[in-house]
Write a protein that holds these residues in place. Structure first.
Motif, PDB file in Angstrom:
ATOM      1  N   GLN A  74       0.809  -1.240   0.124  1.00 33.13           N
ATOM      2  CA  GLN A  74      -0.325  -0.098   0.115  1.00 33.13           C
ATOM      3  C   GLN A  74       0.430   1.432   0.107  1.00 33.13           C
ATOM      4  OE1 GLN A  74      -2.769  -0.643   3.080  1.00 33.13           O
ATOM      5  NE2 GLN A  74      -2.984  -2.671   2.665  1.00 33.13           N
ATOM      6  N   LEU A  75       2.075   1.373  -0.847  1.00 36.27           N
ATOM      7  CA  LEU A  75       3.005   2.079  -0.509  1.00 36.27           C
ATOM      8  C   LEU A  75       2.708   3.170  -1.475  1.00 36.27           C
ATOM      9  CD1 LEU A  75       6.185  -0.126  -2.084  1.00 36.27           C
ATOM     10  CD2 LEU A  75       5.222   1.222   0.429  1.00 36.27           C
ATOM     11  N   ILE A  76       3.028   4.512  -0.693  1.00 32.57           N
ATOM     12  CA  ILE A  76       2.422   6.142  -0.623  1.00 32.57           C
ATOM     13  C   ILE A  76       3.889   6.923  -1.323  1.00 32.57           C
ATOM     14  CG2 ILE A  76       0.427   5.817  -0.085  1.00 32.57           C
ATOM     15  CD1 ILE A  76       1.094   7.903   2.129  1.00 32.57           C
ATOM     16  N   SER A  77       5.246   6.326  -0.315  1.00 29.66           N
ATOM     17  CA  SER A  77       6.431   6.381  -0.346  1.00 29.66           C
ATOM     18  C   SER A  77       7.688   5.024  -0.505  1.00 29.66           C
ATOM     19  CB  SER A  77       6.428   7.698   0.910  1.00 29.66           C
ATOM     20  OG  SER A  77       7.428   7.558   1.283  1.00 29.66           O
ATOM     21  N   LEU A  78       8.171   5.851  -1.783  1.00 34.07           N
ATOM     22  CA  LEU A  78       9.213   4.482  -1.871  1.00 34.07           C
ATOM     23  C   LEU A  78      10.466   5.911  -2.268  1.00 34.07           C
ATOM     24  CD1 LEU A  78      10.186   1.898  -2.315  1.00 34.07           C
ATOM     25  CD2 LEU A  78       9.573   2.062  -4.821  1.00 34.07           C
ATOM     26  N   ASN A  79      11.387   5.536  -1.212  1.00 37.23           N
ATOM     27  CA  ASN A  79      12.034   6.416  -1.374  1.00 37.23           C
ATOM     28  C   ASN A  79      13.500   5.016  -1.616  1.00 37.23           C
ATOM     29  OD1 ASN A  79      14.839   7.773  -1.172  1.00 37.23           O
ATOM     30  ND2 ASN A  79      14.826   8.568   1.245  1.00 37.23           N
ATOM     31  N   LEU A  80      14.540   5.221  -3.253  1.00 41.58           N
ATOM     32  CA  LEU A  80      15.406   4.055  -3.781  1.00 41.58           C
ATOM     33  C   LEU A  80      16.478   5.248  -3.989  1.00 41.58           C
ATOM     34  CD1 LEU A  80      13.252   2.939  -7.067  1.00 41.58           C
ATOM     35  CD2 LEU A  80      13.603   2.240  -4.254  1.00 41.58           C
ATOM     36  N   ALA A  81      17.062   6.641  -3.919  1.00 41.96           N
ATOM     37  CA  ALA A  81      17.697   7.214  -3.676  1.00 41.96           C
ATOM     38  C   ALA A  81      18.966   7.100  -2.747  1.00 41.96           C
ATOM     39  CB  ALA A  81      17.813   8.873  -3.468  1.00 41.96           C
ATOM     40  N   ASN A  82      19.458   5.598  -3.090  1.00 43.28           N
ATOM     41  CA  ASN A  82      20.973   4.949  -2.093  1.00 43.28           C
ATOM     42  C   ASN A  82      22.455   6.012  -3.005  1.00 43.28           C
ATOM     43  OD1 ASN A  82      21.056   3.410  -4.742  1.00 43.28           O
ATOM     44  ND2 ASN A  82      21.161   1.763  -3.506  1.00 43.28           N
ATOM     45  N   GLY A  83      21.967   6.825  -4.243  1.00 46.19           N
ATOM     46  CA  GLY A  83      23.465   6.829  -4.639  1.00 46.19           C
ATOM     47  C   GLY A  83      24.024   6.172  -5.442  1.00 46.19           C
ATOM     48  N   ASN A  84      23.111   4.744  -5.705  1.00 49.73           N
ATOM     49  CA  ASN A  84      23.956   3.252  -6.396  1.00 49.73           C
ATOM     50  C   ASN A  84      23.032   2.564  -7.582  1.00 49.73           C
ATOM     51  OD1 ASN A  84      25.973   2.003  -7.290  1.00 49.73           O
ATOM     52  ND2 ASN A  84      25.929   0.521  -5.762  1.00 49.73           N
ATOM     53  N   ASN A  85      21.923   3.904  -7.894  1.00 41.66           N
ATOM     54  CA  ASN A  85      20.717   3.217  -8.905  1.00 41.66           C
ATOM     55  C   ASN A  85      21.344   2.744  -9.780  1.00 41.66           C
ATOM     56  OD1 ASN A  85      18.313   5.865  -8.075  1.00 41.66           O
ATOM     57  ND2 ASN A  85      18.827   3.947  -6.531  1.00 41.66           N
ATOM     58  N   ASP A  86      22.329   3.007 -10.457  1.00 38.22           N
ATOM     59  CA  ASP A  86      22.807   1.943 -11.454  1.00 38.22           C
ATOM     60  C   ASP A  86      23.320   0.288 -11.417  1.00 38.22           C
ATOM     61  OD1 ASP A  86      23.302   3.916 -14.168  1.00 38.22           O
ATOM     62  OD2 ASP A  86      24.983   5.170 -12.588  1.00 38.22           O
ATOM     63  N   GLU A  87      23.254  -0.185  -9.745  1.00 38.26           N
ATOM     64  CA  GLU A  87      23.738  -1.681  -9.502  1.00 38.26           C
ATOM     65  C   GLU A  87      22.272  -1.789  -9.072  1.00 38.26           C
ATOM     66  OE1 GLU A  87      26.288  -2.547  -9.608  1.00 38.26           O
ATOM     67  OE2 GLU A  87      27.197  -0.725 -10.889  1.00 38.26           O
ATOM     68  N   LEU A  88      20.895  -1.256  -9.345  1.00 38.41           N
ATOM     69  CA  LEU A  88      19.609  -1.744  -8.804  1.00 38.41           C
ATOM     70  C   LEU A  88      19.341  -2.289  -9.740  1.00 38.41           C
ATOM     71  CD1 LEU A  88      17.198  -2.348  -6.906  1.00 38.41           C
ATOM     72  CD2 LEU A  88      16.310   0.149  -6.264  1.00 38.41           C
ATOM     73  N   ILE A  89      19.586  -3.820 -10.123  1.00 33.00           N
ATOM     74  CA  ILE A  89      19.179  -4.112 -11.624  1.00 33.00           C
ATOM     75  C   ILE A  89      17.874  -4.509 -11.343  1.00 33.00           C
ATOM     76  CG2 ILE A  89      19.685  -6.211 -13.206  1.00 33.00           C
ATOM     77  CD1 ILE A  89      22.062  -4.088 -12.434  1.00 33.00           C
ATOM     78  N   VAL A  90      17.077  -4.952 -10.450  1.00 27.87           N
ATOM     79  CA  VAL A  90      15.350  -5.298 -11.218  1.00 27.87           C
ATOM     80  C   VAL A  90      14.861  -4.689  -9.555  1.00 27.87           C
ATOM     81  CG1 VAL A  90      14.231  -7.157 -10.143  1.00 27.87           C
ATOM     82  CG2 VAL A  90      16.013  -7.721 -10.670  1.00 27.87           C
ATOM     83  N   MET A  91      14.147  -4.625  -9.415  1.00 28.50           N
ATOM     84  CA  MET A  91      13.008  -3.042  -9.160  1.00 28.50           C
ATOM     85  C   MET A  91      11.803  -2.862  -9.310  1.00 28.50           C
ATOM     86  SD  MET A  91      10.878  -0.739  -8.214  1.00 28.50           S
ATOM     87  CE  MET A  91      10.889   0.749  -9.217  1.00 28.50           C
ATOM     88  N   LYS A  92      10.768  -3.990  -8.937  1.00 26.65           N
ATOM     89  CA  LYS A  92       9.203  -4.273  -9.007  1.00 26.65           C
ATOM     90  C   LYS A  92       8.596  -4.078  -7.296  1.00 26.65           C
ATOM     91  CE  LYS A  92      10.601  -8.666 -11.028  1.00 26.65           C
ATOM     92  NZ  LYS A  92      10.118  -9.996 -11.422  1.00 26.65           N
ATOM     93  N   ALA A  93       7.246  -2.085  -8.209  1.00 25.40           N
ATOM     94  CA  ALA A  93       7.254  -1.613  -7.049  1.00 25.40           C
ATOM     95  C   ALA A  93       5.731  -1.591  -7.579  1.00 25.40           C
ATOM     96  CB  ALA A  93       7.388  -0.474  -7.108  1.00 25.40           C
TER      97      ALA A  93
END
Length: 267
Positions: free
Chosen positions: A215-234
């Motif tokens: 039930q996400l209304i907020s999702l913070n992916l800003a870890n300074g290394n998004n290039d390495e986040l190969i799989v992201m399912k939201a």
């Protein structure tokens, strides 16, 4: 008079002697138990089967003297893996004796509770497919892989598990999940819960994130290394604003709801 005096002296000597005997009496020390108490017959049978019908990586014989019991000494010296999958186990009492095990798998049983506070050497723990409503892993500080999917957990504290590299807590009833201390995480699967927000900005090693069906209304992916986040399912969330690294363009393989948006400054 002499006879009376002798009698008094004899009585005194006798009483003194008895008193000394009482003082030197040693109370026998009760014998300590030598066998691990395992009330659940299915759990016991599974332990006895290790190294026989139950084999695999890190698994060896536990009942080394073949007496059909698990001695405390046998449990304490066992430093491998215990795997009890699909054994209809409802009580894990006895596991506390295995203080040196590094792996424990109790998948698809009937466990409503368990206590692994004495199993401080655990690196891999899989309790998926049970009926757990709570799980305490605060003493398992060297844990690297935690799989507690398909239970009934309403909360999960992994703040002490800083060595975690994989966490699968999908299909529970979690409303909050704090992974800010788990900076070594490479995989996080928290799908099918009741999360309204998720912050992985501290998880700089993250490669896979599965957080759909919440039930996400907020999702913070800003870890300074998004290039390495190969799989992201939201996908299948409440149209969150998804915060990403500045200057980063999410790949088409990332999954989100059509109404969700990427931004570097979500409010």
């Amino acid at each position: 008079m002499k006879t009376s005096l002798k009698a008094v002296i004899l009585l005194f000597i006798t009483l003194f002697s008895c008193s000394k005997e009482d003082e030197t009496k040693v109370t026998p020390t009760p014998e300590l138990p030598t066998i691990v108490t395992i009330p659940d017959a299915n759990f016991k049978a599974s332990l006895l089967a290790h190294g026989n019908s139950i084999t695999g990586n890190g698994i060896s014989k536990i009942d080394t003297n073949d007496d059909g019991e698990i001695q405390i000494s046998e449990a304490q010296v066992y430093a491998g893996t215990i795997n009890c999958f699909d054994k209809n186990i409802s009580d894990l009492t006895g596991i506390e004796a295995f203080i040196n095990i590094t792996g424990l798998g109790v998948v698809n049983n009937q466990l409503a509770s368990l206590n692994i506070s004495q199993n401080t050497a655990l690196e891999v723990f899989n309790c998926g497919g049970n009926q757990l409503t709570s799980l305490d892993v605060s003493q398992n500080t060297v844990l690297k892989f935690l799989y507690c999917y398909e239970n009934q957990l309403t909360s999960l504290d992994v703040s002490q598990n800083i060595a975690l590299t994989q966490l699968n807590c999908q299909s529970n009833q979690l409303t909050n999940l704090d992974v800010s201390q788990n900076v070594a995480l490479t995989l996080l699967a928290c799908l099918s819960n009741q999360l309204t927000s998720l912050d992985v900005s501290q998880n700089v090693a993250l490669i896979q994130l599965h957080c759909y069906d919440n039930q996400l209304i907020s999702l913070n992916l800003a870890n300074g290394n998004n290039d390495e986040l190969i799989v992201m399912k939201a996908s299948n969330n409440n149209s969150p604003c998804i915060k990403i690294d500045s200057g980063f363009t999410p790949p088409s393989s990332w999954e989100k709801d059509a109404t969700a948006s990427y931004s570097t400054s979500c409010l």
